[in-house]
Design a protein around this motif. Sequence first.
Motif: not given
Length: 751
Positions: A505-516
Motif C-alpha cells: 500500500r505504501r509503495l503506491q505512493t513511491h511510484y510517483r517518487l520514482l517517476q519524479n
Amino acid sequence: MYSLLLSLLGILLYPIISEAQQQIDLIPKPWKMQATVGSYPLAESPIIAASPEFMELATLYTEYQNSTKWKLKSVKKERQFPKKGIRLIKAMANETRDSNAYSLQIDASGVLLKAPTRQTAVEGLFTLIQLGLINTNKQELPFLQIVDKPNFAYRGMHLDPSRHFLPIPFIEKFIDVMAIYKFNNLHLHLTDAAGWRIEVKKYPALTQKAAWRSHVKWKDWWNNGRQYVEQGTANASGGFYTQQQAQALVAYAARKGINIIPEIEFPAHSEEVLAVYPALACSGHAYTQGEFCIGNPQTFEFMENVLEEMLAIFPSEYIHIGGDEADKRHWATCAKCQSLMQRKNLKNVDELQSYAIKQMDAYLQSKGRKLIGWDEILEGGLSSGATVMSWRGEQGGILAANAGHDVIMTPGSHLYFDSYQTDPRTQPETIGGYTPLEKVYSYYPIPESISADKKHHILGAQATLWAEYMNNYQQVEYMAFPRSLALSEVNWSPKESKNFEDFKRRLQTHYRLLQNLGINYYRPSYNVAYQVDYNAHKYSNTVHLSTEQMDASGIRYTLNGKKPTAQSIAYKAPFERTIPTKVQAAYFLDSVQVGPIVEIELDVHKAIGRRIHYNKPWSDNYPAQKEATLINGIKGGLTYQDQQWQGFLNDIDITIDFERREEISTVAMNFMQMTGPGVFMPAEFSVLISDNGRDFRPIGTVKNEVSDQDPSLIIKRFELNLPKSEPGRYLRIQAKNNKGGFLFADELIVY
C-alpha cells in the motif's frame, strides 16, 4: 527535549496507528511514529539552523528542496537555537539512550531533528527529505513524531560495471536513491573477465586493454571468442574510471551517508588481467585460464600493488576480493603451485586457495582494513579477520557466523536482483531465477540455525545486480526498483513490524517518487497469477487469483472454456472445483482487457496419491516434495525453486501403482525449459503399462518439439492421448535427458 521525546515514545505501543499516520507512507517504516492532524508550512522557515557538525547536511537538504531561498545559520549551543523553523541539532551524550537513533518532530513550531552522530543525522535528514518527496503538497510537512534507528548496521546494494560499464552520472543517481531509502553501503564489482574498470597507475595495460572487449553486449562477447582489444580500436567496448573520478564518487557518496566498497577479484574471475599480464597465469599464456597462479610470488606483488592504489582511493573499512568460483584444476597441475603447497604443508587446492585469501587478509589488516569475500573463502579455512558474503544460500553465512566471523547475507534465492521479478515469458532475457517483490520482502537476514550468542555476527543484507544481461543503466534501474525498496525495509525496520500488504500500500505512493526522479522502475504487472491448493480428502482444487496491482477487482474469469470478458465472473475470493476444469482469467481496466489471459488446468486425476517408485533418483538439490511431488495434485509455478518442480540430472524413470487395474486414456506431464541455468525439455516422453509391475509394454511416446535456442521460460505439457483406453495396474513413465542439464517436472496427470 530529545531525551523527553525518547521517553514519551518509548512507552507507546508499536506500531502506533492513527488515521493521520495511514497517509504517511514512509519506506522503510520507522521504528516508532506518531502522526497527528496538521501540517507545517515550509514558507515560514526561510532559515535552517544547524549545529556546526551538521551544517553540510543543511546544505544537502536545500539541494533536495531545489531552493535557493533558504538561509543557513550555524548555532553552537542548543539554547541559542530559534524556537521555530528547521533545526538540526547534535544531541549531547547525556541525552542519548541509543547512539544509533535519531528523533524527528514536526509540529507548529517547525522541524526539529536531533541526532548524536553525523550518520544518524543523515538518516534522519533523508526521512525529512523523503517526506517532502512523497507529499503531494511540496510546500508543507505533516505533523509527526518519530524515533528511528536501523535494525541492521550493514544495508547494501551492489552494482556490476564490469559486465556492462556504468557511467558516473548514473552511479551518482543510484546513490541518491539509495540514500533516500537508508542504504549505507554500495558494493562496486570493478573487475571481472568482462572488463577491468579502475585505473591502476602501476599497471596501465589494465585500462589500455583489459578494460575493452570485442563486443558491446556481454552475451555476444561470451559466445564469440571473449577477446580483449586495445582502447581506440573501432570495436572497443568498455570503459574505466580514473582514480580522480573514483575519488570524487567516493566523496559524493560519503556526503550522503554511503560507503563505497570496491571489489577486486582474486584469485579467480581474472581472465582480463591474465590476458595482459599472462606471466601471472599458471600456463604463462593469455586466454588459458581465469585464475592467478598462487605459486608465483609475482601474483601477490601484483595484488598488493593494486590494493595499495585502491586503499588510497577508497577509505572503506571493507575491501572485497571476490574469492568465488575458482577453477582449481590449474593449480593441481602447476609446478609452482605444487611446490608452494609442499613448502607450506598444504594438503589440497582448497587449502591453497585459503592460503591465498589469508595472504590478502593479512595485507589488508596491516593497512587497517577488513577483507570481504564470497562464501567460497570458507573452503580450506578462513582467517579470523575476514567477513563472509553468503550468496550460495545461507549455509555459508551460518557456518561463518557460528564460527565467529562477521557475515553479510546476499542469498541468490532472495537477493539476486538479476533474477526475473515476474513471469519470465513477459520479460527481457536474464540469467534465470525468479525473485518477485514479495519474496524479497519476506527475507530476514538472521537464520534460526545461528546460535543466539552468534547472531550479532550477521551485519545485514545486500542485493546484488549482476549485469551480464543488463546492457544499459536503464535496465539496471528496471531490475533494481522497486525490489530495493523492499530490501530497505528488510534491513531497517523491526521484523515484527513487517507486513507485505501494508508495504504494498505504501509503495503506491513511491511510484510517483520514482517517476519524479526519472527512475525506469519495473511497473506492476496486470498478469493474473494463480495458486491451486489440492485437497486430497475432498478431491477438490481451490483456486486463488491475484495480480501485482493494488486493486484486484479487475480480475475476471470463466469456467466454461470461453475467454473472459469484462462481463465475466468478477474474482472476489478463492473458489473450489471438484471436477476437471479449465479456468481462464485476465485483468480488465475500465472494461478493457489490459493483461494476457492465463489458463489454469484443474486436474482431479487417477494418479493423485497413488504409490510411486523412482527407478532413478531425483537431484538432491531439487527434491521438491520428494515422493509426493509428482502425485500430489499441485502444479508448479514460474520457478523451479517453488518446491513443486522436481529436478533430475539423469533420465526420469518412475512407476505408479494404482493397486488395481485402471483404464488409461490420457497420460501427461509438465516440463520446464530455461536454457540459461541449464534447464531443458526431455528429448521424449514415453509411457509403458503393466499388470504385474515387471513386464511393461509401451503404449506411446511424445517427442519434444521445443527448440533449445529459445532462452525464455517455456512450460510445456507433454500429453499422450490414446485412441482407445488401455487397462493396467502399473504405469511407467520415462523421460529422456539428452542435454546433460536438468529436467524439471511438476505433476504426472493420468485419466
